[in-house]
Design a protein around this motif. Structure first.
Motif, short mmCIF file in Angstrom:
data_model
loop_
_atom_site.label_atom_id
_atom_site.label_comp_id
_atom_site.label_asym_id
_atom_site.label_seq_id
_atom_site.Cartn_x
_atom_site.Cartn_y
_atom_site.Cartn_z
N SER A 6 0.83 -1.21 0.00
CA SER A 6 0.00 0.00 0.00
C SER A 6 0.86 1.25 0.00
O SER A 6 0.52 2.25 -0.64
N HIS A 7 2.00 1.21 0.69
CA HIS A 7 2.91 2.37 0.70
C HIS A 7 3.47 2.63 -0.70
O HIS A 7 3.49 3.78 -1.16
N LEU A 8 3.92 1.58 -1.37
CA LEU A 8 4.46 1.74 -2.72
C LEU A 8 3.38 2.20 -3.69
O LEU A 8 3.60 3.08 -4.53
N PHE A 9 2.19 1.62 -3.57
CA PHE A 9 1.07 2.01 -4.43
C PHE A 9 0.69 3.47 -4.17
O PHE A 9 0.40 4.23 -5.09
N ALA A 10 0.71 3.88 -2.91
CA ALA A 10 0.40 5.27 -2.55
C ALA A 10 1.38 6.24 -3.21
O ALA A 10 0.99 7.32 -3.66
N SER A 17 -1.30 11.87 -9.09
CA SER A 17 -2.10 13.03 -8.70
C SER A 17 -1.36 14.33 -8.99
O SER A 17 -1.94 15.28 -9.53
N ARG A 18 -0.06 14.36 -8.68
CA ARG A 18 0.75 15.55 -8.97
C ARG A 18 0.80 15.84 -10.47
O ARG A 18 0.80 16.99 -10.89
N ILE A 24 -7.20 12.74 -6.35
CA ILE A 24 -7.38 12.10 -5.04
C ILE A 24 -6.83 13.02 -3.96
O ILE A 24 -5.92 13.81 -4.20
N ASP A 25 -7.41 12.91 -2.77
CA ASP A 25 -6.98 13.75 -1.65
C ASP A 25 -5.95 13.07 -0.77
O ASP A 25 -5.08 13.72 -0.21
N ASP A 26 -6.07 11.76 -0.60
CA ASP A 26 -5.22 11.03 0.33
C ASP A 26 -4.69 9.77 -0.37
O ASP A 26 -5.37 8.74 -0.39
N PRO A 27 -3.50 9.86 -0.95
CA PRO A 27 -2.96 8.72 -1.69
C PRO A 27 -2.87 7.43 -0.87
O PRO A 27 -3.16 6.35 -1.39
#
Length: 103
Positions: A6-10, A17-18, A24-27
């Protein structure tokens, strides 16, 4: 593990998003939601896959489930339509042909 994935995907989602690909608000929360959604449908899809030989119509059910997951992910990310690829479903007809030849 889930935390590492999940960290890598985030990080990927944050970059997207950038770059304006996703809205999205919260990756981190978004990554976790998408991964958990995928994990929740995995047992059903696995059963459809395992039962292919006795139920060849499961190819269509599996394709439909994967398409619905793809749509859900696109909507969660506010990504352009048909911009997300969950799995290459082009192999499914060949798989069905192979399975039917083994009957």
């Amino acid at each position: 593990s889930f935390n590492i994935s999940s960290h890598l995907f985030a990080q990927i989602l944050e970059q997207g998003s950038r770059e304006g690909c996703f809205s999205i608000d919260d990756p981190q929360a978004t990554a976790e939601m998408i991964l958990l959604l995928g994990a929740s449908i995995a047992p059903r899809n696995a059963q459809l896959f395992v039962d292919l030989q006795s139920n060849p119509q499961n190819i269509q059910k599996l394709t439909d489930h994967l398409e619905q997951y793809r749509l859900a992910v696109e909507r969660i990310l506010a990504a352009p339509e048909n911009s997300i690829r969950v799995i290459d479903t082009s192999f499914l007809p060949a798989l069905q042909t192979y399975i039917e030849s083994k009957k």
